[in-house]
Design an enzyme around this catalytic site. Structure first.
Site, PDB file in Angstrom:
ATOM      1  N   GLN A 117       0.807  -1.271  -0.058  1.00  0.00           N
ATOM      2  CA  GLN A 117      -0.026  -0.184   0.155  1.00  0.00           C
ATOM      3  C   GLN A 117       0.900   1.119   0.006  1.00  0.00           C
ATOM      4  OE1 GLN A 117      -2.376  -0.534   3.606  1.00  0.00           O
ATOM      5  NE2 GLN A 117      -3.456  -2.566   2.869  1.00  0.00           N
ATOM      6  N   HIS A 179      -0.513  -0.033   5.761  1.00  0.00           N
ATOM      7  CA  HIS A 179      -0.995   0.924   6.667  1.00  0.00           C
ATOM      8  C   HIS A 179      -0.039   1.932   6.806  1.00  0.00           C
ATOM      9  CE1 HIS A 179      -3.840  -2.182   8.764  1.00  0.00           C
ATOM     10  NE2 HIS A 179      -3.967  -2.286   7.552  1.00  0.00           N
ATOM     11  N   GLU A 282     -14.167   4.548  10.335  1.00  0.00           N
ATOM     12  CA  GLU A 282     -14.675   5.747  11.074  1.00  0.00           C
ATOM     13  C   GLU A 282     -14.646   6.974  10.470  1.00  0.00           C
ATOM     14  OE1 GLU A 282     -12.411   5.626  14.835  1.00  0.00           O
ATOM     15  OE2 GLU A 282     -13.440   3.645  15.541  1.00  0.00           O
ATOM     16  N   TYR A 292      -8.337   8.093  20.075  1.00  0.00           N
ATOM     17  CA  TYR A 292      -9.371   7.606  19.141  1.00  0.00           C
ATOM     18  C   TYR A 292      -9.715   6.059  19.374  1.00  0.00           C
ATOM     19  CZ  TYR A 292      -9.970  12.560  18.200  1.00  0.00           C
ATOM     20  OH  TYR A 292     -10.371  13.817  18.271  1.00  0.00           O
ATOM     21  N   TYR A 303      -9.927 -10.104  10.753  1.00  0.00           N
ATOM     22  CA  TYR A 303     -10.587 -10.321   9.289  1.00  0.00           C
ATOM     23  C   TYR A 303     -11.113 -11.783   9.502  1.00  0.00           C
ATOM     24  CZ  TYR A 303      -8.470  -6.260   7.247  1.00  0.00           C
ATOM     25  OH  TYR A 303      -8.221  -5.153   6.879  1.00  0.00           O
TER      26      TYR A 303
END
Ligand SMILES: [Ca+2]
Length: 409
Positions: A117, A179, A282, A292, A303
């Site tokens: 990613q 990530h 979110e 958070y 998963y």
């Protein structure tokens, strides 16, 4: 909870895209089929937020493709002359003229590692770009065993970045290709926010500990939103400066992977979207120094199915403004500030990779969520930005990677 309930359709597992970098998997129905089913959605913000499904359709819009033939674009930024800087995850930065389609590759970039990613991600201009020419980039560096997202800048002179330097490097090197966070948002005081992800899903680990569990550690930059000055240094008024064992660049903590950041210029409120794992994406109202929740409080599941935690809310941690299950895998976030779609003024628009949509979150002037709708874009949405022409601009991935604007039907 009362009133305002709607019956809406679930999106299906077929929406999980083929790029191999999906961070959020759609739930299938219990019998394993991907047939649509219905769930109840509640948009009422009494007591605790509940995770909701795909909102009803937004009406009265259409997509107008402007720039085509983009392969895995990630970030976009308008220049004062109306051209755009567009990043490709693979490592190139393009200057594109939306009027003529002319595209030029910008030279002078730092070394970029394209891994999973990660790659060349966000692009943003210094607030005084017209005077100083500084272009800020987030990008991955390292290798499969150890990598991270860094912040770099260079001065745009012609089609070259001059004096390009990495100005912030986080204090971890995590393995694997998941990530990377990497959104940039400038604040009115001349500082910027930069997101960093949780380093990846278990069993991804550093020093025998899942990277996920560094997110609540104040001595790690994993899973944080950072606030940095224009030189990449932590400002002295950051919330944890002077706290023993805390990294001074931390602005907020408890994030899995923020992929969209926006600030409402009227209210000054800052919003972020972030990925859950299996469910529990979110949107959060970001306030300095707050926690958070990830991975201690979340609607998300592993998963493989089990709960990550029993708690969706905990004292001392901030509940999301919106939570979505199944995941749209949000990416890109904008506040609509134009005049072309008057009903949209002041509303939040959140792109979705797995959801292949843009979700409108109708906010009142106090930031309360009044309702939600979605625009089905039929491609993975990577970024959403306000254009200088008063339209919302959307970046789409896939075989027909493109940048489009949303115009009235
Ligand atoms: Ca959270």
């Amino acid at each position: 909870m009362s009133g305002n309930r709607k019956i809406i359709g679930f999106m299906t597992a077929a929406f999980v895209a083929a790029l191999g970098t999906v961070a959020c998997v759609q739930a299938t129905s219990e019998n394993g089929s991907s047939a649509p089913k219905v769930v109840e959605e509640s948009l009422v913000q009494d007591a605790k937020v509940q995770a909701t499904g795909v909102p009803v359709d937004e009406k009265g819009w259409k997509e107008e493709p402007v720039i085509r033939d983009l392969r895995n674009p990630w970030g976009m930024q308008f220049l004062p002359d109306g051209k755009m800087l567009v990043t490709m995850l693979s490592g190139s930065l393009l200057k594109i003229d939306p009027k003529t389609g002319e595209r030029i590759e910008i030279t002078g970039l730092p070394e970029v590692t394209a891994i999973g990613q990660g790659g060349l991600m966000d692009v943003s201009l210094h607030p005084k770009f017209a005077e100083n020419g500084w272009v800020y980039l987030t990008l991955a560096q390292g290798n499969g065993q150890g990598n991270h997202s860094v912040l770099a800048r260079g001065k745009l002179v012609g089609n070259n970045l001059e004096g390009t330097q990495v100005i912030f490097t986080p204090n971890f090197k995590k393995p694997g290709g998941q990530h990377f966070g990497s959104r940039i948002l400038w604040l009115p005081d001349g500082t910027l926010l930069m997101s960093l992800g949780d380093g990846g899903n278990p069993p991804n680990s550093m020093n025998g500990k899942f990277t996920r569990y560094y997110v609540q550690d104040m001595d790690s930059d994993l899973g944080k939103l950072l606030r940095l000055d224009e030189n990449g240094k932590p400002p002295k008024d950051n919330p944890f400066v002077g706290q023993a064992g805390a990294m001074p660049e931390i602005f907020t903590l408890g994030h899995r992977n923020i992929q969209g950041l926006a600030r409402d210029p009227i209210s000054g409120r800052i919003y972020a979207n972030e990925h859950g794992a299996n469910g529990g994406d979110e949107i959060n109202h970001i306030e300095k120094g707050k926690n958070y929740g990830w991975p201690k409080a979340t609607f998300s599941r592993e998963y493989s199915g089990p709960k990550i935690t029993d708690d969706t809310s905990l004292p001392g941690m901030v509940d999301p403004l919106v939570a979505w299950t199944p995941c749209p895998a949000p990416s890109g976030l904008a506040i609509y500030t134009g005049d072309k779609m008057p009903n949209w003024k002041g509303d939040l628009f959140s792109g979705g990779l797995a959801g292949r949509d843009v979700r409108r979150i109708d906010l009142d002037k106090n930031g309360k969520v009044l309702g939600m709708t979605h625009m089905d874009m039929k491609e993975r949405v990577r970024d959403v930005r306000m254009g200088p022409d008063g339209y919302l601009w959307v970046m789409l991935e896939g075989a027909n990677g493109r940048i489009s604007r949303i115009i009235p039907e």
